[in-house]
Design a protein around this motif. Structure first.
Motif, PDB file in Angstrom:
ATOM      1  N   LYS A   1       0.840  -1.194   0.000  1.00 20.28           N
ATOM      2  CA  LYS A   1       0.000   0.000   0.000  1.00 20.28           C
ATOM      3  C   LYS A   1       0.879   1.250   0.000  1.00 20.28           C
ATOM      4  O   LYS A   1       1.934   1.269   0.648  1.00 20.28           O
TER       5      LYS A   1
ATOM      6  N   SER B   1       0.480   3.814   1.586  1.00 18.40           N
ATOM      7  CA  SER B   1       0.474   4.433   2.920  1.00 18.40           C
ATOM      8  C   SER B   1       1.113   3.549   3.989  1.00 18.40           C
ATOM      9  O   SER B   1       0.781   3.660   5.164  1.00 18.40           O
ATOM     10  N   TYR B   2       2.016   2.631   3.581  1.00 17.69           N
ATOM     11  CA  TYR B   2       2.626   1.753   4.577  1.00 17.69           C
ATOM     12  C   TYR B   2       3.385   2.572   5.615  1.00 17.69           C
ATOM     13  O   TYR B   2       3.871   3.668   5.349  1.00 17.69           O
ATOM     14  N   ASP B   3       3.488   2.031   6.813  1.00 14.25           N
ATOM     15  CA  ASP B   3       4.110   2.750   7.922  1.00 14.25           C
ATOM     16  C   ASP B   3       5.210   1.903   8.535  1.00 14.25           C
ATOM     17  O   ASP B   3       4.984   0.745   8.896  1.00 14.25           O
TER      18      ASP B   3
END
Length: 253
Positions: free
Chosen positions: A79, A81-83
Protein backbone atom coordinates in the motif's frame (compact mmCIF):
# COMPACT_ATOMS: atom_id res chain seq x y z
CA UNK A 1 -3.19 -1.57 -22.27
CA UNK A 2 -6.19 -1.58 -19.94
CA UNK A 3 -7.22 -5.04 -21.14
CA UNK A 4 -3.69 -6.34 -20.64
CA UNK A 5 -3.58 -4.94 -17.10
CA UNK A 6 -6.94 -6.54 -16.40
CA UNK A 7 -5.71 -9.93 -17.62
CA UNK A 8 -2.58 -9.65 -15.47
CA UNK A 9 -4.68 -8.73 -12.44
CA UNK A 10 -6.97 -11.70 -13.06
CA UNK A 11 -3.98 -14.03 -13.41
CA UNK A 12 -2.50 -12.73 -10.15
CA UNK A 13 -5.86 -13.17 -8.45
CA UNK A 14 -6.04 -16.77 -9.68
CA UNK A 15 -2.53 -17.55 -8.40
CA UNK A 16 -3.37 -15.91 -5.10
CA UNK A 17 -6.48 -18.05 -4.60
CA UNK A 18 -4.67 -21.27 -5.58
CA UNK A 19 -1.77 -20.53 -3.26
CA UNK A 20 -4.00 -19.54 -0.35
CA UNK A 21 -5.96 -22.77 -0.77
CA UNK A 22 -2.82 -24.92 -0.94
CA UNK A 23 -1.01 -23.22 1.90
CA UNK A 24 -3.92 -23.50 4.30
CA UNK A 25 -5.12 -26.95 3.27
CA UNK A 26 -1.95 -28.93 4.02
CA UNK A 27 -1.31 -27.71 7.60
CA UNK A 28 -5.01 -27.70 8.48
CA UNK A 29 -5.17 -31.35 7.42
CA UNK A 30 -2.20 -32.11 9.68
CA UNK A 31 -3.79 -30.31 12.62
CA UNK A 32 -7.24 -31.85 12.25
CA UNK A 33 -6.04 -35.40 11.57
CA UNK A 34 -3.58 -35.46 14.49
CA UNK A 35 -6.12 -33.84 16.82
CA UNK A 36 -8.62 -36.52 15.82
CA UNK A 37 -6.09 -39.26 16.57
CA UNK A 38 -5.41 -37.80 20.01
CA UNK A 39 -9.11 -37.51 20.85
CA UNK A 40 -10.07 -40.98 19.64
CA UNK A 41 -7.02 -43.04 20.61
CA UNK A 42 -5.28 -41.08 23.37
CA UNK A 43 -5.33 -43.97 25.87
CA UNK A 44 -4.06 -46.40 23.24
CA UNK A 45 -1.03 -44.30 22.29
CA UNK A 46 2.29 -44.44 24.07
CA UNK A 47 4.15 -41.33 25.17
CA UNK A 48 6.28 -41.18 22.04
CA UNK A 49 3.25 -41.41 19.74
CA UNK A 50 1.50 -38.63 21.66
CA UNK A 51 4.61 -36.50 21.39
CA UNK A 52 4.79 -37.05 17.63
CA UNK A 53 1.11 -36.08 17.24
CA UNK A 54 1.57 -32.94 19.33
CA UNK A 55 4.71 -32.01 17.34
CA UNK A 56 2.79 -32.41 14.06
CA UNK A 57 0.09 -30.06 15.33
CA UNK A 58 2.71 -27.54 16.47
CA UNK A 59 4.63 -27.66 13.18
CA UNK A 60 1.44 -27.19 11.17
CA UNK A 61 0.35 -24.31 13.38
CA UNK A 62 3.71 -22.58 12.96
CA UNK A 63 3.50 -22.95 9.20
CA UNK A 64 0.04 -21.36 9.19
CA UNK A 65 1.25 -18.55 11.42
CA UNK A 66 4.22 -17.75 9.17
CA UNK A 67 2.10 -17.78 6.02
CA UNK A 68 -0.58 -15.59 7.61
CA UNK A 69 2.04 -13.08 8.80
CA UNK A 70 3.70 -12.99 5.37
CA UNK A 71 0.41 -12.38 3.57
CA UNK A 72 -0.47 -9.61 6.02
CA UNK A 73 2.91 -7.90 5.66
CA UNK A 74 2.88 -8.19 1.88
CA UNK A 75 -0.54 -6.57 1.80
CA UNK A 76 0.44 -3.71 4.12
CA UNK A 77 3.77 -2.94 2.46
CA UNK A 78 2.24 -2.90 -1.03
CA UNK A 79 0.00 0.00 0.00
CA UNK A 80 1.24 3.54 -0.70
CA UNK A 81 0.47 4.43 2.92
CA UNK A 82 2.63 1.75 4.58
CA UNK A 83 4.11 2.75 7.92
CA UNK A 84 7.51 1.79 9.30
CA UNK A 85 8.04 1.97 13.05
CA UNK A 86 11.75 2.76 12.98
CA UNK A 87 13.65 2.06 16.19
CA UNK A 88 17.38 2.21 16.90
CA UNK A 89 18.28 -1.48 17.07
CA UNK A 90 21.33 -3.65 17.63
CA UNK A 91 21.05 -5.46 14.31
CA UNK A 92 23.86 -7.88 15.17
CA UNK A 93 22.03 -9.07 18.28
CA UNK A 94 18.71 -9.18 16.44
CA UNK A 95 20.09 -11.65 13.87
CA UNK A 96 21.64 -13.83 16.59
CA UNK A 97 18.30 -13.92 18.42
CA UNK A 98 16.37 -14.85 15.25
CA UNK A 99 18.79 -17.70 14.49
CA UNK A 100 18.35 -19.09 18.01
CA UNK A 101 14.55 -18.83 17.85
CA UNK A 102 14.18 -20.33 14.36
CA UNK A 103 16.43 -23.25 15.21
CA UNK A 104 14.40 -23.92 18.33
CA UNK A 105 11.09 -23.86 16.47
CA UNK A 106 11.95 -25.42 13.11
CA UNK A 107 14.94 -27.67 13.63
CA UNK A 108 15.21 -30.99 15.43
CA UNK A 109 17.86 -31.01 18.15
CA UNK A 110 19.78 -33.87 16.55
CA UNK A 111 20.02 -32.14 13.19
CA UNK A 112 22.75 -29.62 13.84
CA UNK A 113 25.36 -27.89 15.93
CA UNK A 114 26.25 -24.22 16.02
CA UNK A 115 29.69 -22.65 16.29
CA UNK A 116 31.37 -19.31 15.87
CA UNK A 117 34.21 -19.23 13.32
CA UNK A 118 35.83 -22.29 14.88
CA UNK A 119 35.85 -24.56 11.88
CA UNK A 120 33.23 -27.18 10.94
CA UNK A 121 32.13 -29.95 13.27
CA UNK A 122 30.82 -33.35 12.28
CA UNK A 123 27.04 -33.08 12.09
CA UNK A 124 24.10 -33.49 9.79
CA UNK A 125 23.81 -29.72 9.51
CA UNK A 126 26.39 -27.16 10.66
CA UNK A 127 25.79 -23.50 11.41
CA UNK A 128 28.52 -20.91 10.95
CA UNK A 129 27.88 -17.42 12.29
CA UNK A 130 30.25 -14.62 11.31
CA UNK A 131 28.45 -11.61 12.75
CA UNK A 132 30.23 -8.33 13.30
CA UNK A 133 29.16 -7.05 16.69
CA UNK A 134 27.72 -3.65 17.52
CA UNK A 135 26.00 -2.83 14.23
CA UNK A 136 23.25 -0.35 15.15
CA UNK A 137 20.51 0.44 12.63
CA UNK A 138 17.33 2.47 12.66
CA UNK A 139 14.88 -0.21 11.47
CA UNK A 140 11.40 -1.64 11.84
CA UNK A 141 12.21 -4.61 14.07
CA UNK A 142 9.01 -6.51 13.23
CA UNK A 143 9.46 -6.44 9.46
CA UNK A 144 13.23 -7.05 9.52
CA UNK A 145 12.77 -9.96 11.96
CA UNK A 146 10.18 -11.43 9.63
CA UNK A 147 12.48 -11.15 6.61
CA UNK A 148 15.40 -12.75 8.44
CA UNK A 149 13.14 -15.52 9.76
CA UNK A 150 11.95 -16.30 6.23
CA UNK A 151 15.52 -16.65 4.99
CA UNK A 152 16.56 -18.87 7.90
CA UNK A 153 13.46 -21.08 7.60
CA UNK A 154 14.06 -21.50 3.86
CA UNK A 155 17.61 -22.70 4.51
CA UNK A 156 16.38 -25.13 7.16
CA UNK A 157 13.66 -26.47 4.85
CA UNK A 158 15.75 -26.85 1.72
CA UNK A 159 19.17 -27.75 3.16
CA UNK A 160 18.74 -30.95 5.13
CA UNK A 161 22.52 -31.33 5.52
CA UNK A 162 25.73 -29.39 5.06
CA UNK A 163 26.56 -25.91 6.29
CA UNK A 164 24.33 -22.89 6.76
CA UNK A 165 26.52 -19.78 7.03
CA UNK A 166 25.29 -16.35 8.10
CA UNK A 167 27.43 -13.24 8.02
CA UNK A 168 26.92 -9.56 8.75
CA UNK A 169 29.55 -6.95 8.07
CA UNK A 170 30.00 -3.30 7.29
CA UNK A 171 30.90 -2.41 3.72
CA UNK A 172 34.19 -0.68 3.03
CA UNK A 173 32.50 2.73 2.99
CA UNK A 174 31.10 2.00 6.48
CA UNK A 175 27.74 3.35 5.26
CA UNK A 176 26.25 0.03 4.15
CA UNK A 177 25.53 -3.18 6.01
CA UNK A 178 25.82 -6.50 4.15
CA UNK A 179 23.87 -9.57 5.31
CA UNK A 180 24.25 -12.96 3.67
CA UNK A 181 22.97 -16.46 4.32
CA UNK A 182 24.33 -19.45 2.40
CA UNK A 183 23.35 -23.10 2.45
CA UNK A 184 24.24 -26.31 0.64
CA UNK A 185 20.69 -27.24 -0.24
CA UNK A 186 18.84 -27.91 -3.48
CA UNK A 187 19.73 -24.57 -5.05
CA UNK A 188 17.89 -22.39 -7.59
CA UNK A 189 18.26 -22.65 -11.39
CA UNK A 190 20.23 -19.63 -12.76
CA UNK A 191 17.36 -18.41 -14.93
CA UNK A 192 15.03 -18.27 -11.90
CA UNK A 193 17.21 -16.24 -9.50
CA UNK A 194 15.27 -13.01 -10.07
CA UNK A 195 11.84 -14.61 -10.40
CA UNK A 196 11.90 -16.25 -6.94
CA UNK A 197 11.43 -12.81 -5.35
CA UNK A 198 8.17 -12.25 -7.21
CA UNK A 199 4.86 -12.80 -5.43
CA UNK A 200 3.49 -16.37 -5.63
CA UNK A 201 6.47 -17.57 -7.66
CA UNK A 202 8.50 -20.56 -6.53
CA UNK A 203 11.61 -22.21 -7.92
CA UNK A 204 11.02 -25.28 -10.09
CA UNK A 205 13.20 -27.20 -7.63
CA UNK A 206 10.97 -26.38 -4.65
CA UNK A 207 7.51 -26.80 -6.17
CA UNK A 208 7.26 -30.38 -4.95
CA UNK A 209 8.01 -29.44 -1.35
CA UNK A 210 5.11 -29.18 1.09
CA UNK A 211 5.97 -25.73 2.38
CA UNK A 212 6.26 -22.34 0.74
CA UNK A 213 4.22 -20.90 -2.08
CA UNK A 214 6.24 -17.91 -3.23
CA UNK A 215 5.39 -15.49 -0.42
CA UNK A 216 8.38 -15.55 1.95
CA UNK A 217 11.01 -14.23 -0.48
CA UNK A 218 8.54 -11.68 -1.87
CA UNK A 219 8.13 -10.34 1.68
CA UNK A 220 11.91 -10.28 2.12
CA UNK A 221 12.35 -8.22 -1.03
CA UNK A 222 9.62 -5.76 -0.07
CA UNK A 223 10.93 -5.36 3.50
CA UNK A 224 14.50 -4.73 2.35
CA UNK A 225 13.41 -2.28 -0.35
CA UNK A 226 11.24 -0.17 1.98
CA UNK A 227 14.30 0.08 4.24
CA UNK A 228 16.32 1.46 1.32
CA UNK A 229 18.26 -1.73 0.60
CA UNK A 230 18.63 -4.32 -2.16
CA UNK A 231 18.42 -8.12 -2.15
CA UNK A 232 19.67 -10.76 -4.58
CA UNK A 233 20.11 -14.52 -4.86
CA UNK A 234 23.05 -16.54 -6.13
CA UNK A 235 23.09 -20.26 -6.76
CA UNK A 236 25.27 -22.87 -8.37
CA UNK A 237 24.26 -26.45 -9.17
CA UNK A 238 23.55 -26.94 -5.48
CA UNK A 239 23.29 -24.45 -2.66
CA UNK A 240 21.95 -20.92 -2.46
CA UNK A 241 23.22 -17.59 -1.15
CA UNK A 242 20.82 -14.76 -0.38
CA UNK A 243 22.46 -11.40 0.19
CA UNK A 244 20.94 -8.06 1.06
CA UNK A 245 22.29 -4.61 1.86
CA UNK A 246 20.92 -1.96 4.19
CA UNK A 247 21.98 1.66 4.49
CA UNK A 248 23.53 2.42 7.87
CA UNK A 249 21.23 5.41 8.30
CA UNK A 250 17.58 4.72 7.47
CA UNK A 251 15.11 7.59 7.56
CA UNK A 252 11.34 7.32 7.74
CA UNK A 253 9.36 8.66 4.84
Amino acid sequence: MYKEQTREAEALKGRFIRNITHEYHAPMTGISSMAQVLVQDYDKLNDEQRKVAAKTILDSSLRLEVFDSNISSLSKLNKPSYDLKLVETDFSQLVEDRVTLCRKLYENEEESTIHWQEGPETSRRNWQLDIEEGIILNIDKYYLSQAIDNLIINSINYAKSGTIAISIKRDNDNETIIFSISDEGIGIPPDELDEVFEEFTVSSRTESFAGGRGVGLAVCKKVIEVHGGKIKAESKRMGTTICFTLPKVIKNR
